[in-house]
Structure formats: C-alpha cells, structure tokens
Design an enzyme around this catalytic site. Sequence first.
Site, short mmCIF file in Angstrom:
data_model
loop_
_atom_site.label_atom_id
_atom_site.label_comp_id
_atom_site.label_asym_id
_atom_site.label_seq_id
_atom_site.Cartn_x
_atom_site.Cartn_y
_atom_site.Cartn_z
CB SER A 184 76.50 3.62 47.73
OG SER A 184 76.96 2.79 46.68
CE1 TYR A 193 71.37 3.10 46.53
CE2 TYR A 193 73.43 2.96 45.30
CZ TYR A 193 72.70 2.68 46.43
OH TYR A 193 73.27 1.99 47.47
P1 NAP Z 1 68.35 -4.45 51.97
O1 NAP Z 1 68.69 -5.77 52.59
O2 NAP Z 1 67.46 -4.41 50.79
O3 NAP Z 1 67.76 -3.51 53.12
C1 NAP Z 1 67.13 -2.30 52.81
C2 NAP Z 1 66.35 -1.83 54.01
O4 NAP Z 1 65.73 -0.58 53.65
C3 NAP Z 1 65.25 -2.79 54.44
O5 NAP Z 1 65.21 -2.87 55.84
C4 NAP Z 1 63.98 -2.10 53.91
O6 NAP Z 1 62.82 -2.32 54.73
C5 NAP Z 1 64.36 -0.64 53.99
N1 NAP Z 1 63.51 0.12 53.06
C6 NAP Z 1 63.37 -0.07 51.73
N2 NAP Z 1 62.41 0.75 51.24
C7 NAP Z 1 61.93 1.46 52.30
C8 NAP Z 1 60.92 2.44 52.45
N3 NAP Z 1 60.17 2.86 51.43
N4 NAP Z 1 60.69 2.93 53.69
C9 NAP Z 1 61.44 2.51 54.73
N5 NAP Z 1 62.40 1.57 54.66
C10 NAP Z 1 62.63 1.05 53.45
O7 NAP Z 1 69.66 -3.68 51.50
P2 NAP Z 1 71.12 -3.46 52.13
O8 NAP Z 1 72.09 -3.89 51.10
O9 NAP Z 1 71.23 -3.98 53.51
O10 NAP Z 1 71.15 -1.85 52.13
C11 NAP Z 1 71.31 -1.06 53.29
C12 NAP Z 1 71.96 0.25 52.89
O11 NAP Z 1 73.25 0.01 52.35
C13 NAP Z 1 71.18 1.03 51.81
O12 NAP Z 1 71.18 2.40 52.11
C14 NAP Z 1 72.00 0.77 50.55
O13 NAP Z 1 71.86 1.81 49.61
C15 NAP Z 1 73.40 0.71 51.14
N6 NAP Z 1 74.37 0.04 50.26
C16 NAP Z 1 74.26 -1.28 50.00
C17 NAP Z 1 75.17 -1.89 49.14
C18 NAP Z 1 75.11 -3.35 48.79
O14 NAP Z 1 75.84 -3.77 47.88
N7 NAP Z 1 74.30 -4.15 49.44
C19 NAP Z 1 76.20 -1.12 48.59
C20 NAP Z 1 76.29 0.23 48.90
C21 NAP Z 1 75.37 0.80 49.74
P3 NAP Z 1 61.72 -3.50 54.46
O15 NAP Z 1 62.51 -4.65 53.88
O16 NAP Z 1 61.18 -3.76 55.81
O17 NAP Z 1 60.72 -2.98 53.51
#
Ligand code: NAP
Length: 248
Positions: free
Chosen positions: A143, A157
């Site tokens: 991130s 984080y």
């Molecule tokens: P998201 O839609 O909330 O997806 C998160 C995923 O992580 C879900 O599939 C969830 O699984 C899984 N997860 C959460 N807790 C978990 C656990 N305890 N064990 C195993 N899996 C778990 O979020 P996203 O935005 O797509 O994020 C994906 C990645 O991008 C993350 O690493 C995040 O830090 C990074 N990121 C996102 C942003 C943003 O603005 N969206 C910015 C920078 C970085 P379930 O739903 O099945 O529980």
Amino acid sequence: MRKTVLITGASSGIGQETARQFARAGWDVAIHYHSNRAGADLTAQAVTEAGGRAVILQADLSDPTNAQRLMADYDAAFGRLDALINNAGIVDVARRVEEMSPERLMRMFTVNLTVPFLLAGLAAKRMSTRHGGAGGVIVNVSSVAARLGSAGQYVDYASAKAGLDTLTKGLAGEVAGEGVRVVSVRPGIIDTEIHGKGGDPDRAHRLASAIPLGRAGQPYEIGRTILWLASDDASYITGTVIDVSGGR
Ligand code: NAP
C-alpha cells in the site's frame, strides 16, 4: 502448459478482480477466502466463464499456522505453482498509535505481514530451481501507506505494509538467480469494501479530490498491473515496488 496462480483474499475487491484478469489471460486460479464464501463462489464463476479452472480454498490467515495448511491444500489441487499473489489484507478503525492494543497489533501484523511472509517462503520453495522448481513470480500487495505512514489512521497497517516491501527486496535478492521474481504493488485509494470494514465506507469517494488524478482507483487497475508483473512481459522486474496510486 497452463499456468496456475494462488491469490489470497480473492473473495472480493482487488483479489476478485485479479482472479478474473488472470483467468482471461489463460491462467488457472486458486481462490483463497476467509469468511466470504459467496464472494469466492462469484470469483470462481468469473474464472470459469473466462475459461480457467477454479479451485476455492478457505483459511483464516490471522492464525499463522494456517499458512502451511493453505499451501498444502493448494498442492493437493494443483501440481505446480507459477505465481503467488499475497493480496489478503485488513485495516482497522482509525486510531492514534498510543491507543493501539497488543491484540490489534498482533492481528494487523499477522494478516498483513507474518502470513504473507510465510506464504512467500513456502512459494519460493516450490518455485525455486534450487529446489527443482520451474521458477515463478511472487507479487505482494502492499500500500502507499507504507510510504505515507497513515498518521492518525492506522500506522500499524502502514508499518506492516512497509515490512512487506522489505520482504520483497530481500527475498528477491535471495531467489533472483533461481528463476523467481518478487515484486510489490502499492495501491493508493481503491474503491473496495476494505474502507467500510475499517469503519469508513465513504473514504474512497471523500478523499478522491486529494488524489492527483482526481478519483479513486478501480480494482481492475490493480489487477491489470499484478497480471502484467506476473507475465513474461515483466521478465526484468524484480525486487522493486510499483505504485498504482493516481499520483498520490
Ligand atoms: P477487501 O475487498 O476487503 O478484500 C480483502 C480480502 O482479504 C478478502 O478476500 C478477505 O476475505 C481477505 N481477508 C481478510 N481478513 C482475512 C483473514 N483473517 N484471513 C484470510 N483472509 C482474510 O479489500 P481490498 O481493498 O480488495 O484489499 C486487497 C489488498 O489490497 C489488501 O492487502 C489491502 O491492504 C490492499 N490495499 C487496498 C487499498 C484500497 O484502497 N482498497 C489500498 C492499498 C492497499 P473474506 O472477505 O473472505 O473474509
């Protein structure tokens, strides 16, 4: 031969879209999820419709002992591993550092750093020519928080993601001569459910005007980058970090 990828956190957001992009490019996909089985089913449907083989794997990655089990489940489903996308991640509600509990830190560091670290090691063992593997690519979804620090929001984080970037650099150096590339992708503010899970569902839209490109990013814009990094088109890229953040 068709290539295979393990994508953690592929039940929603960036992981779900990345799975779709890989399938469209001819890959078979192992879809990991934690609690959102319906989301994983939707991802599997998208992969199948794109002509890929989809396998769904469940694991709670807040328990580090599950990293080994997840990889064993992967091995049982697919014979080889061409790419690991360490995408599963969590945020928590906004807090100052002085208010963060040990429990919160343990969870944040385990899901966002310890388990991706373990999975990267398990993947490297399978991919490295040193161990008889055929090479491969590990993409860590970090991130821009790692660079910005996230003061007043979630420095925990941001610290975990910075650790992930250091893993990228260090592991890439270890396996560069063994057919394995390791890269970090650093998304900026992307329009997914993660913001709501951190108690701020409107975050992506509220902060859009502060992003030089004037909008939040879309999951497919991260997925396209990850797919490119995993492809041979990125054959000279390793040990580095790519920001996909609209200039933020
Ligand atoms: P998201 O839609 O909330 O997806 C998160 C995923 O992580 C879900 O599939 C969830 O699984 C899984 N997860 C959460 N807790 C978990 C656990 N305890 N064990 C195993 N899996 C778990 O979020 P996203 O935005 O797509 O994020 C994906 C990645 O991008 C993350 O690493 C995040 O830090 C990074 N990121 C996102 C942003 C943003 O603005 N969206 C910015 C920078 C970085 P379930 O739903 O099945 O529980």
